[in-house]
Write an enzyme that holds these catalytic residues in place. Sequence first.
Site, PDB file in Angstrom:
ATOM      1  N   HIS A 111      43.722  30.439  30.731  1.00  0.00           N
ATOM      2  CA  HIS A 111      43.157  30.873  29.448  1.00  0.00           C
ATOM      3  C   HIS A 111      43.250  32.383  29.259  1.00  0.00           C
ATOM      4  CE1 HIS A 111      39.334  31.711  31.713  1.00  0.00           C
ATOM      5  NE2 HIS A 111      39.159  32.600  30.752  1.00  0.00           N
TER       6      HIS A 111
ATOM      7  N   SER B 104      37.115  36.572  34.220  1.00  0.00           N
ATOM      8  CA  SER B 104      38.046  35.441  34.147  1.00  0.00           C
ATOM      9  C   SER B 104      39.310  35.704  34.945  1.00  0.00           C
ATOM     10  CB  SER B 104      38.440  35.179  32.694  1.00  0.00           C
ATOM     11  OG  SER B 104      37.445  34.469  32.020  1.00  0.00           O
ATOM     12  N   GLY B 105      39.789  34.652  35.605  1.00  0.00           N
ATOM     13  CA  GLY B 105      41.037  34.758  36.348  1.00  0.00           C
ATOM     14  C   GLY B 105      40.894  35.345  37.728  1.00  0.00           C
TER      15      GLY B 105
ATOM     16  N   ASP C 239      43.160  25.123  34.637  1.00  0.00           N
ATOM     17  CA  ASP C 239      43.050  26.517  34.199  1.00  0.00           C
ATOM     18  C   ASP C 239      43.608  27.453  35.267  1.00  0.00           C
ATOM     19  OD1 ASP C 239      42.452  28.687  32.643  1.00  0.00           O
ATOM     20  OD2 ASP C 239      40.279  28.591  32.928  1.00  0.00           O
TER      21      ASP C 239
ATOM     22  N   GLY D  23      35.322  39.099  31.270  1.00  0.00           N
ATOM     23  CA  GLY D  23      36.103  40.098  31.985  1.00  0.00           C
ATOM     24  C   GLY D  23      36.367  39.730  33.427  1.00  0.00           C
TER      25      GLY D  23
END
Length: 289
Positions: free
Chosen positions: A73, A216-217, A121, A214
């Site tokens: 995402h 994320s990932g 994801d 922020g």
Amino acid sequence: MIHFALAALLVATVYGCGTPTYRPVLSRVVGGVDARPNSWPWQISLQVARGDNWFHTCGGTFIDQRWVMTAAHCINKKNTYRVALGKQVLSANEAGSEFVAVEKTFRHEKFSMIFAANGYDIALVKLTESVVLNDKIELGCIPAPGAVLPNNYSCYITGWGLLKAGGTVSDILQQALLPVVDYDTCSLPDWWGRIVKHSMVCAGGDGLVSGCNGDSGGPLNCQNAGGIWEVHGIVSFGSSNCSHKKKPTVFTRVSAYNDWITEAGGDHGCSVDHELGAGFEVLVFEHWL
């Protein structure tokens, strides 16, 4: 060319993966704390171009000298990205840090923004050039296929995300202790219920500390019995106000995607071969960017 390849191989052998030169200071205080500089050397900042400037948008994990792993995402084909490696303070000009352009991005083919809670994801980011490893830029380890951590296993989330919902993005890399919440608990009706899948891993949920926009990932870092840090999760989603009791941060479980990482990366030159519902309250949640 042969000498260069040999030198690169020797550097990778010396630094390995999951063994930072500067060991993290593991704090158990409630809430995030500033990480020791360069103690999470596989943590990267995925940055997006806006005019002549670059802005942090997501975290990620450096898993091969030309490859980064992040959340699907986080990737929009319309954007131009670069990866910042070896960073502690995003706004500072730091010795040993590097900025590398992105050549291509590969989202999992089954991921859908519309049905994001279905999982998948995960994405790979290919860099335009190979990055030389050093004491500030090292590789993250991928856990063994199918590995599932027990309930309450101590892991650490790292990133430059918001310090709290509606707050400001941290300029300094943060770390926070997030104990694993097993699937049986996380899938209870008053936790995440049927939203959570076996291909995910939950961590936190005390209502005091969590990932946020922020983050994320970015990685969920968990130390194995041999003292090596493995990246067991990729920050995927959480509650809209970030910290909420019984709504832990939800990560993509990396060990559910070993084959995909090998196949997707292998098709494009990645060589990662190191150790790798009804009846419940639906809390509005979001994928954090």
